[in-house]
Motif scaffolding. Structure first.
Motif, PDB file in Angstrom:
ATOM      1  N   GLU A  26      84.664  67.220  77.146  1.00  0.00           N
ATOM      2  CA  GLU A  26      84.582  67.848  77.971  1.00  0.00           C
ATOM      3  C   GLU A  26      83.135  67.933  78.316  1.00  0.00           C
ATOM      4  N   TYR A  27      82.148  68.023  79.059  1.00  0.00           N
ATOM      5  CA  TYR A  27      80.970  68.311  79.732  1.00  0.00           C
ATOM      6  C   TYR A  27      80.383  68.944  79.105  1.00  0.00           C
ATOM      7  N   ALA A  28      79.518  68.824  78.305  1.00  0.00           N
ATOM      8  CA  ALA A  28      78.227  70.463  76.862  1.00  0.00           C
ATOM      9  C   ALA A  28      77.597  70.328  77.405  1.00  0.00           C
ATOM     10  N   PHE A  29      76.439  69.898  78.015  1.00  0.00           N
ATOM     11  CA  PHE A  29      75.296  69.760  78.820  1.00  0.00           C
ATOM     12  C   PHE A  29      74.508  71.288  79.373  1.00  0.00           C
ATOM     13  N   GLY A  30      75.452  71.866  80.220  1.00  0.00           N
ATOM     14  CA  GLY A  30      74.995  72.768  81.107  1.00  0.00           C
ATOM     15  C   GLY A  30      74.567  72.803  81.915  1.00  0.00           C
ATOM     16  N   ASP A  31      74.409  73.716  82.477  1.00  0.00           N
ATOM     17  CA  ASP A  31      74.094  74.256  84.419  1.00  0.00           C
ATOM     18  C   ASP A  31      72.891  73.666  84.642  1.00  0.00           C
ATOM     19  N   HIS A  32      71.304  73.325  83.623  1.00  0.00           N
ATOM     20  CA  HIS A  32      70.362  73.511  84.096  1.00  0.00           C
ATOM     21  C   HIS A  32      70.163  71.537  83.818  1.00  0.00           C
ATOM     22  N   ILE A  33      70.763  70.656  82.865  1.00  0.00           N
ATOM     23  CA  ILE A  33      71.412  69.432  82.596  1.00  0.00           C
ATOM     24  C   ILE A  33      71.911  69.023  83.918  1.00  0.00           C
ATOM     25  N   ALA A  34      72.987  69.177  84.431  1.00  0.00           N
ATOM     26  CA  ALA A  34      74.227  69.126  85.095  1.00  0.00           C
ATOM     27  C   ALA A  34      73.313  69.172  86.431  1.00  0.00           C
ATOM     28  N   SER A  35      72.924  70.020  86.703  1.00  0.00           N
ATOM     29  CA  SER A  35      71.501  69.935  87.842  1.00  0.00           C
ATOM     30  C   SER A  35      71.098  68.941  88.662  1.00  0.00           C
ATOM     31  N   ASP A 117      65.475  63.650  75.205  1.00  0.00           N
ATOM     32  CA  ASP A 117      65.298  65.889  75.345  1.00  0.00           C
ATOM     33  C   ASP A 117      65.763  66.412  75.638  1.00  0.00           C
ATOM     34  N   ALA A 118      66.168  65.983  77.607  1.00  0.00           N
ATOM     35  CA  ALA A 118      66.331  67.080  78.476  1.00  0.00           C
ATOM     36  C   ALA A 118      67.844  67.876  78.004  1.00  0.00           C
ATOM     37  N   ALA A 119      68.797  67.398  76.963  1.00  0.00           N
ATOM     38  CA  ALA A 119      69.831  67.556  76.733  1.00  0.00           C
ATOM     39  C   ALA A 119      70.009  67.857  75.563  1.00  0.00           C
ATOM     40  N   LYS A 120      69.314  68.031  74.246  1.00  0.00           N
ATOM     41  CA  LYS A 120      68.845  69.084  72.894  1.00  0.00           C
ATOM     42  C   LYS A 120      69.599  67.813  72.519  1.00  0.00           C
ATOM     43  N   GLY A 121      69.223  66.453  71.800  1.00  0.00           N
ATOM     44  CA  GLY A 121      70.364  65.230  70.769  1.00  0.00           C
ATOM     45  C   GLY A 121      70.972  64.794  71.770  1.00  0.00           C
TER      46      GLY A 121
END
Length: 134
Positions: A26-35, A117-121
């Motif tokens: 599943e996509y686990a990067f969150g809305d900010h990264i998805a945008s 670093d934009a995706a925390k790891g």
């Protein structure tokens, strides 16, 4: 006679990337990264759309320590007969990420990623596979 007329099959696309880049469940990067990723893909798509049809997208993930220069070399070794798409790198940088691409016979393969670093790891990675325009 029929066998003489058949051509050897050729790979019309480049392969999925090697490990450690994987397709997450599943996509686990969150809305900010998805945008940010959507913006990056849109910039690339806008630059290539006149030459190629709508792409098929694959969303992947790479650990922060992934050596994308090595991944680029890995693809370069497999891209015999493909032409580099140098404009992809510049457009990706302008869109907030990095990437590279190759084209051959009306098809294109593009790999894009955001800074780790934009995706925390981890880095979200997108592969775009373009076909011939309809």
């Amino acid at each position: 006679m029929l066998a003489a007329c058949q051509k050897e099959p050729t790979a019309m696309t480049l392969p999925d990337p090697p490990a450690p880049i994987v397709r997450p469940a599943e996509y686990a990067f969150g809305d900010h990264i998805a945008s940010a990723e959507e913006h990056l893909v849109g910039q690339i798509d806008q630059s290539l759309r006149g030459r190629f049809d709508k792409p098929v997208e694959a969303h992947l993930s790479a650990p922060a320590e992934t050596d994308f220069a090595a991944v680029r070399r890995w693809y370069g070794e497999r891209a015999e007969g493909w032409q580099a798409l140098p404009d992809v790198e510049a457009v990706a940088r302008a869109g907030g990420g990095q990437g590279f691409g190759f084209a051959r016979d009306g098809q294109a393969f593009v790999m894009l990623w955001l800074a780790p670093d934009a995706a925390k790891g981890a880095s979200p990675v997108t592969i775009l596979r373009y076909g011939k325009p309809g």
